[in-house]
Design an enzyme around this catalytic site. Structure first.
Site, mmCIF file in Angstrom:
data_model
loop_
_atom_site.group_PDB
_atom_site.id
_atom_site.type_symbol
_atom_site.label_atom_id
_atom_site.label_comp_id
_atom_site.label_asym_id
_atom_site.label_seq_id
_atom_site.Cartn_x
_atom_site.Cartn_y
_atom_site.Cartn_z
ATOM 1 N N THR A 80 1.020 -2.405 -1.418
ATOM 2 C CA THR A 80 0.412 -3.173 -0.329
ATOM 3 C C THR A 80 0.383 -4.615 -0.803
ATOM 4 O O THR A 80 0.403 -4.858 -2.002
ATOM 5 C CB THR A 80 -1.051 -2.691 -0.144
ATOM 6 O OG1 THR A 80 -1.044 -1.316 0.191
ATOM 7 C CG2 THR A 80 -1.790 -3.465 0.931
ATOM 8 N N GLY A 98 -4.172 4.150 6.328
ATOM 9 C CA GLY A 98 -5.002 3.974 5.139
ATOM 10 C C GLY A 98 -6.094 2.961 5.371
ATOM 11 O O GLY A 98 -6.636 2.821 6.474
ATOM 12 N N ASP A 99 -6.424 2.230 4.310
ATOM 13 C CA ASP A 99 -7.491 1.237 4.382
ATOM 14 C C ASP A 99 -7.026 -0.101 4.953
ATOM 15 O O ASP A 99 -7.830 -0.861 5.500
ATOM 16 C CB ASP A 99 -8.092 1.005 2.987
ATOM 17 C CG ASP A 99 -7.040 0.613 1.951
ATOM 18 O OD1 ASP A 99 -5.861 1.014 2.099
ATOM 19 O OD2 ASP A 99 -7.391 -0.107 0.996
ATOM 20 N N THR A 147 -5.735 -3.267 -2.820
ATOM 21 C CA THR A 147 -4.518 -2.467 -2.889
ATOM 22 C C THR A 147 -4.840 -1.246 -3.754
ATOM 23 O O THR A 147 -5.776 -1.279 -4.544
ATOM 24 C CB THR A 147 -3.345 -3.245 -3.523
ATOM 25 O OG1 THR A 147 -3.699 -3.611 -4.861
ATOM 26 C CG2 THR A 147 -3.005 -4.489 -2.730
HETATM 27 N N1 GLY Z 1 -3.953 0.748 0.124
HETATM 28 C C1 GLY Z 1 -2.851 1.051 0.911
HETATM 29 C C2 GLY Z 1 -2.866 2.419 1.431
HETATM 30 O O1 GLY Z 1 -3.373 3.333 0.780
HETATM 31 O O2 GLY Z 1 -2.339 2.617 2.512
#
Ligand code: GLY
Length: 337
Positions: free
Chosen positions: A185, A215-216, A236
């Site tokens: 990311t 995701g986040d 990330t």
């Molecule tokens: N941090 C990026 C994801 O897990 O999608």
């Protein structure tokens, strides 16, 4: 407010990829901020380099696809002074999801568009929609992953996830994929001399994720949070763990209570550790078996990169140029030990 020294911080890939040009993400964003661009526009111009670079297999075009070989991209943007925000999740066919997230912020009354609706919106906004965002490299790596998982038999649920994880580790060990690109990311935050602070996060999510998994990164408070009066934070690494603890919001709230960005982010990493109790997420020492990094910047221009374990880096650009620095770790050792 006194004059601030402008600064741009990002995950380490923000000072690595150039998409064939001269500048990395943090250099490009910093140059645009100094030239007077809106801070969010400058940051997005920076991360666009990563999104468009096929060598960067964690973000945008040519990144690692989902388990069906399809790239589903997530991105979010937050504008501190304007108190506006936009995001997209599971967007297919657009190389620069960060720009679609900005369009959501500017052109809709909403904050988050997902899947087919996000793509229909992007098409209506004249973004080019491509049938397949894989590069030759990302397609070949996905095919190899699929071939090896199939050899493990007709599995589902936890057993399939375990087989997928084992194959992922093999591919890393053989040098076929960069370990940073499994959850890869880019988060990028910046501030100008007037103290205007913004942030952006963009990703293809976990390599070979379930279709539809977000995701986040597209969730405000998790992969990104900006409060124009306080600061910005992003992340990330293993998105599910960050999403559960809404760490970026926690970091900004810690900074609001007077904590330095480093202490604010270490406190968030500690919260993630406390929230990690499922055996499948723990190593032999009973500690998280994954990496997670935070990047925090306050409205005074103070910043920090923090990681769960030693060895992670982050990128910074100031008037002294771009640097890649070591993150401050919460724990000792390695996630896998
Ligand atoms: N941090 C990026 C994801 O897990 O999608």
């Amino acid at each position: 407010m006194n004059s601030i020294h402008p600064v741009v911080i990002a995950s380490a890939n923000g000072n690595r990829f150039r998409n064939g040009g001269d500048l990395t993400c943090v250099e490009k964003a910093f140059a645009e901020i100094i030239a007077g661009a809106d801070v969010l526009d400058a940051l997005i111009a920076g991360v666009n380099l990563n999104e468009l670079d096929p060598e960067e297999t964690s973000v945008g075009y040519g990144s690692l696809p989902n388990e069906e070989g399809v790239l589903q991209l997530d991105a979010s943007v937050m504008h501190g002074p304007a108190k506006r925000a936009g995001a997209v999740a599971a967007l297919e066919g657009v190389r620069t999801p960060s720009l679609v997230a900005k369009a959501v912020m500017e052109k809709t009354p909403h904050h988050l568009l997902v899947g087919r609706g996000a793509q229909a919106f992007a098409r209506a906004q004249d973004f080019e929609i491509e049938d397949d965002l894989n590069s030759k490299n990302s397609r070949e790596i996905w095919q190899e992953w699929k071939r090896r998982v199939a050899l493990a038999g007709d599995l589902d649920g936890e057993a399939r996830a375990a087989a997928s994880h084992r194959v992922m580790q093999e591919l890393v060990a053989e040098g076929l994929i960069d370990p940073q690109h499994i959850y890869g990311t880019i988060n990028c935050n910046g501030i100008n001399a007037r103290g205007e602070i913004c942030g952006v996060t963009t990703t293809s999510g976990t390599a070979w994720k379930m279709p539809g998994r977000a995701g986040d990164s597209p969730i405000f408070g998790a992969g990104l949070y900006v409060d124009g009066e306080v600061g910005a934070a992003g992340s990330t690494g293993r998105g599910e763990s960050n999403l559960f603890s809404v760490s970026s919001f926690l970091i900004v709230e810690n900074m609001r209570r007077g904590m330095h960005p480093k202490d604010a982010a270490l406190e968030a990493a500690r919260r993630v550790q406390q929230n990690t109790v499922e055996p499948r997420l723990l190593n032999a020492r009973g500690l998280p078996n994954f990496g997670l990094n935070f990047y925090a910047l306050n409205v005074r221009g103070e910043f920090a990169g923090v990681s769960m374990y030693p060895g992670a880096h982050y990128a910074v650009c100031t008037e002294n140029g771009a640097e890649t620095l070591l993150c401050e770790p919460l724990l000792d050792g390695r996630p896998e030990d």
